[in-house]
Design an enzyme around this catalytic site. Structure first.
Site, PDB file in Angstrom:
ATOM      1  N   GLU A 155      -0.190  11.635   0.396  1.00 30.93           N
ATOM      2  CA  GLU A 155      -0.710  10.742   1.224  1.00 30.93           C
ATOM      3  C   GLU A 155      -0.269   9.240   0.919  1.00 30.93           C
ATOM      4  O   GLU A 155      -0.096   8.426  -0.408  1.00 30.93           O
ATOM      5  CB  GLU A 155      -2.101  10.172   0.688  1.00 30.93           C
ATOM      6  CG  GLU A 155      -3.054  11.729   0.244  1.00 30.93           C
ATOM      7  CD  GLU A 155      -2.917  12.310   2.090  1.00 30.93           C
ATOM      8  OE1 GLU A 155      -2.982  11.241   2.888  1.00 30.93           O
ATOM      9  OE2 GLU A 155      -3.177  13.253   2.420  1.00 30.93           O
ATOM     10  N   CYS A 213      -4.354   1.333   3.783  1.00 26.75           N
ATOM     11  CA  CYS A 213      -3.024   2.090   3.968  1.00 26.75           C
ATOM     12  C   CYS A 213      -2.958   2.072   5.749  1.00 26.75           C
ATOM     13  O   CYS A 213      -1.758   2.531   6.163  1.00 26.75           O
ATOM     14  CB  CYS A 213      -2.830   3.940   3.272  1.00 26.75           C
ATOM     15  SG  CYS A 213      -4.369   4.681   3.696  1.00 26.75           S
TER      16      CYS A 213
HETATM   17  P1  NAD Z   1       1.751   2.724  -5.828  1.00 22.20           P
HETATM   18  O1  NAD Z   1       3.181   3.885  -5.176  1.00 22.20           O
HETATM   19  O2  NAD Z   1       2.540   1.762  -6.845  1.00 22.20           O
HETATM   20  O3  NAD Z   1       0.960   4.306  -7.404  1.00 22.20           O
HETATM   21  C1  NAD Z   1       0.271   4.596  -6.997  1.00 22.20           C
HETATM   22  C2  NAD Z   1      -0.337   5.750  -8.735  1.00 22.20           C
HETATM   23  O4  NAD Z   1       1.284   5.655  -8.711  1.00 22.20           O
HETATM   24  C3  NAD Z   1      -0.610   4.952  -9.484  1.00 22.20           C
HETATM   25  O5  NAD Z   1      -1.344   5.442  -9.859  1.00 22.20           O
HETATM   26  C4  NAD Z   1       0.741   4.022 -10.806  1.00 22.20           C
HETATM   27  O6  NAD Z   1       0.286   4.014 -11.797  1.00 22.20           O
HETATM   28  C5  NAD Z   1       2.226   5.632 -10.295  1.00 22.20           C
HETATM   29  N1  NAD Z   1       3.317   5.230 -10.451  1.00 22.20           N
HETATM   30  C6  NAD Z   1       3.877   3.650 -10.670  1.00 22.20           C
HETATM   31  N2  NAD Z   1       4.895   3.766 -10.453  1.00 22.20           N
HETATM   32  C7  NAD Z   1       4.910   4.590 -11.225  1.00 22.20           C
HETATM   33  C8  NAD Z   1       5.964   5.361 -11.629  1.00 22.20           C
HETATM   34  N3  NAD Z   1       7.772   5.055 -11.100  1.00 22.20           N
HETATM   35  N4  NAD Z   1       6.342   6.671 -12.089  1.00 22.20           N
HETATM   36  C9  NAD Z   1       5.040   7.389 -11.353  1.00 22.20           C
HETATM   37  N5  NAD Z   1       3.704   6.766 -11.634  1.00 22.20           N
HETATM   38  C10 NAD Z   1       3.803   5.592 -10.779  1.00 22.20           C
HETATM   39  O7  NAD Z   1       1.242   2.532  -4.788  1.00 22.20           O
HETATM   40  P2  NAD Z   1      -0.023   1.330  -5.256  1.00 22.20           P
HETATM   41  O8  NAD Z   1       0.022   0.530  -5.124  1.00 22.20           O
HETATM   42  O9  NAD Z   1      -1.369   1.748  -6.444  1.00 22.20           O
HETATM   43  O10 NAD Z   1      -1.007   1.807  -3.993  1.00 22.20           O
HETATM   44  C11 NAD Z   1      -1.230   1.042  -2.464  1.00 22.20           C
HETATM   45  C12 NAD Z   1       0.499   1.930  -1.307  1.00 22.20           C
HETATM   46  O11 NAD Z   1      -0.722   2.996  -1.004  1.00 22.20           O
HETATM   47  C13 NAD Z   1       0.549   1.903  -0.427  1.00 22.20           C
HETATM   48  O12 NAD Z   1       1.412   2.475   0.279  1.00 22.20           O
HETATM   49  C14 NAD Z   1      -0.939   2.773   0.711  1.00 22.20           C
HETATM   50  O13 NAD Z   1      -0.395   2.562   2.218  1.00 22.20           O
HETATM   51  C15 NAD Z   1      -1.216   3.707   0.235  1.00 22.20           C
HETATM   52  N6  NAD Z   1      -1.754   4.666  -0.055  1.00 22.20           N
HETATM   53  C16 NAD Z   1      -2.579   5.789   1.250  1.00 22.20           C
HETATM   54  C17 NAD Z   1      -3.079   6.397   1.161  1.00 22.20           C
HETATM   55  C18 NAD Z   1      -3.352   7.582   1.731  1.00 22.20           C
HETATM   56  O14 NAD Z   1      -4.363   7.966   2.216  1.00 22.20           O
HETATM   57  N7  NAD Z   1      -2.229   8.181   2.892  1.00 22.20           N
HETATM   58  C19 NAD Z   1      -4.711   5.549   0.748  1.00 22.20           C
HETATM   59  C20 NAD Z   1      -3.971   4.712  -0.019  1.00 22.20           C
HETATM   60  C21 NAD Z   1      -3.005   3.864  -0.240  1.00 22.20           C
END
Ligand code: NAD
Length: 519
Positions: A238, A272
């Site tokens: 997602e 998002c």
């Molecule tokens: P992110 O991708 O930075 O992090 C998400 C998760 O991944 C966190 O739990 C983090 O610990 C983990 N993570 C981060 N870097 C990592 C790595 N290098 N290796 C492994 N794991 C890692 O996202 P965010 O900043 O938490 O959220 C914002 C993003 O999420 C935005 O792009 C938003 O659009 C998206 N989002 C999508 C939805 C949806 O339903 N489609 C909902 C909410 C947020």
């Protein structure tokens, strides 16, 4: 089995709500390997296969939501200064309704499906049997830390899986709430919370899971997909993206602006499916800006910063990124920033070029660029020049315009004449396409996502059925070949199920006799 509880300590800094991203201190007592081992052992006991067990766990999750709403509101306030009503609308009520939906329809979702038979299956019973994947990993994001974590948890429980839950470290108070309450209300071995940041998630991903459900950004989604590929683990991703809004000149401008500004300011733009940029004519742009001025005052008063209805940017890193996007931009409205509070007022940017930094990645904040276009065709060209968005918003009273844009573009979802609210419709599958994600959930789809649909074909040993079945055995002959081709040929259903069954029955008996005499 021992109680496994990850202890999360939130630093003082975080309580002051003005810190950077690495904000959770982890004192996990067990390794990811051990977590998965415990979950797998619990899965192997077979208790999550029991429908009664699953129903009880879902009810416990519901109870957790009933008992601890104030804790959730407080956590969201600490992490994001999320307004109370927004917390209810987007993190509490939606999840509670999804839980109710799962419980109301639990029997329907979990029972085997019996698809329509074709003429060769007259004596058979084809069915689709629902089985859990096993041990699944759910990785949450910070912007809606309960919605995007608990909603998939509910689906995975209903489907009979064991779960390792990794809340986002960027919303530490919410992560703390999850690690405190999940073990209190749910089975501690089947459903475990593992806390941490990038390093801990990387460790977790070294383990073999049966399904991975990830919410987050597109670049990290690719890392997750790569890690999953090593074990051929299926995933739901997602993700985010730039959600465009097209406005034509037929609309009610006051209502259009109200709806867009509400969606953009929700969680201070950290949504998002929030509107990312607007495509409209120059005339519409002027009207939109003029209405926005009035509507912002109507919504938030004269001093936006002191309004209790606007959240804050989650971290300094995200704040600095947003501020740097405003460099060299033509700010038509807003642009007030306060780094102490991580506040950026809703800001409209005009004279935007597609090559500007603000048009490259998802903005994820209260900045709204407008690109003027001369026609719907121009708008479609711009939308299609970018990666497929998670949502697309079309504001028009003209059905030809709406149909044109619907057919000419691809996106996870579309709303006509509103923004964001499709997320709350549990009868609509929610998810992205292309760079905005893989797979869907919400409502029935949350159950389906975590369910392997096993095809089962049951046959009998009845001599009459065998008259048909035996056509496939050697010695082969031309006559048998013709019979098999005739019998297996797909036929259009003209008169519905009842008529088909009667004809298939008569055909079956006739065939039986013919085969008996001639083959
Ligand atoms: P992110 O991708 O930075 O992090 C998400 C998760 O991944 C966190 O739990 C983090 O610990 C983990 N993570 C981060 N870097 C990592 C790595 N290098 N290796 C492994 N794991 C890692 O996202 P965010 O900043 O938490 O959220 C914002 C993003 O999420 C935005 O792009 C938003 O659009 C998206 N989002 C999508 C939805 C949806 O339903 N489609 C909902 C909410 C947020």
């Amino acid at each position: 089995m021992a109680v496994i509880e990850s202890e999360v300590k939130v630093t003082e800094e975080v309580h002051q709500n003005n810190t950077n991203t690495t904000i959770v201190n982890i004192e996990d007592k067990i390794t990811p390997k051990k977590c998965v081992e415990i979950a797998r052992k619990a899965y192997e006991t077979g208790r999550t296969r029991s429908l009664t067990f699953r129903r009880t766990q879902l009810k416990n999750l519901q109870k957790m939501y009933e008992d601890t709403q104030e804790e959730m509101v407080e956590a969201l306030k600490k992490d994001l200064k999320k307004p109370r009503q927004e917390s209810y609308m987007s993190e509490i009520d939606v999840v509670q309704n999804d839980l109710r939906n799962l419980l109301f329809n639990f029997n329907e979702y979990t029972k085997p499906e019996y698809p329509n038979k074709d003429q060769t299956q007259f004596f058979d019973t084809p069915m689709i049997y629902k089985e859990p994947y096993g041990v699944v990993l759910i990785i949450g994001a910070w912007n809606y830390p309960f919605l995007v974590t608990v909603l998939p948890i509910a689906g995975a429980i209903a489907a009979g899986n064991c779960i390792i839950i990794k809340p986002s470290e960027i919303a530490p108070a919410s992560a703390q709430y999850i690690s405190r309450n999940i073990p209190k209300y749910l089975d501690k071995d089947c459903y475990q919370v593992y806390n941490g940041g990038v390093a801990e998630t990387t460790e977790l991903l070294k383990e073999k899971f049966d399904y991975i459900f990830f919410t987050g950004s597109t670049p990290i989604g690719k890392i997750i997909q790569n890690a999953a590929a090593k074990n051929l683990t299926p995933t739901t991703l997602e993700l985010g993206g730039k959600c465009p809004v097209y406005i034509d000149e037929s609309v009610d401008m006051e209502l259009t602006t109200k709806r867009i500004i509400w969606g953009k300011c929700l969680n201070l733009g950290q949504t998002c499916v929030g509107p990312d940029y607007i495509l409209c004519s120059e005339k519409t742009q002027e009207e939109f800006i003029s209405w926005t001025k009035r509507i912002l005052t109507e919504f938030y008063g004269d001093n936006l910063k002191i309004s209790p209805d606007l959240a804050r940017i989650a971290t300094n890193r995200h704040f600095n990124r947003l501020v740097s996007l405003l460099n060299n931009c033509n700010i038509a409205l807003g642009g007030n920033i306060d780094s102490n509070e991580r506040f950026i007022s809703p800001t409209i940017v005009t004279n935007v070029k597609l090559t500007d930094p603000i048009m490259q990645d998802e903005i994820f904040g209260p900045i709204l660029p407008i690109i003027t276009v001369r026609s719907k065709e121009d708008a479609v060209n711009i939308i299609n020049s970018k990666e497929k968005p998670l949502a697309l918003y079309i504001f028009s009273k003209n059905s030809m315009t709406v149909d044109y844009i619907l057919n000419a573009t691809s996106s996870g979802g579309v709303i006509i004449n509103d923004v964001v609210v499709h997320v709350t419709c549990d009868n609509l599958p929610f998810g992205g396409v292309g760079d905005s994600g893989i797979g869907v959930y919400h409502g029935r789809k949350s159950f389906d996502t975590f369910t392997h649909k096993k095809s089962v074909l049951k046959r009998n040993f009845c001599p009459i059925s065998e008259m048909l079945y035996k056509l496939r055995y050697p010695p082969y002959s031309d006559r048998k070949t013709r019979f098999v081709s005739f019998l297996t040929q797909k036929r259009r259903r003209i008169f519905g199920k009842f008529f088909l069954y009667i004809s298939v029955y008569i055909l079956g008996v006739l065939m039986g006799f013919l085969i008996q005499y001639f083959v």
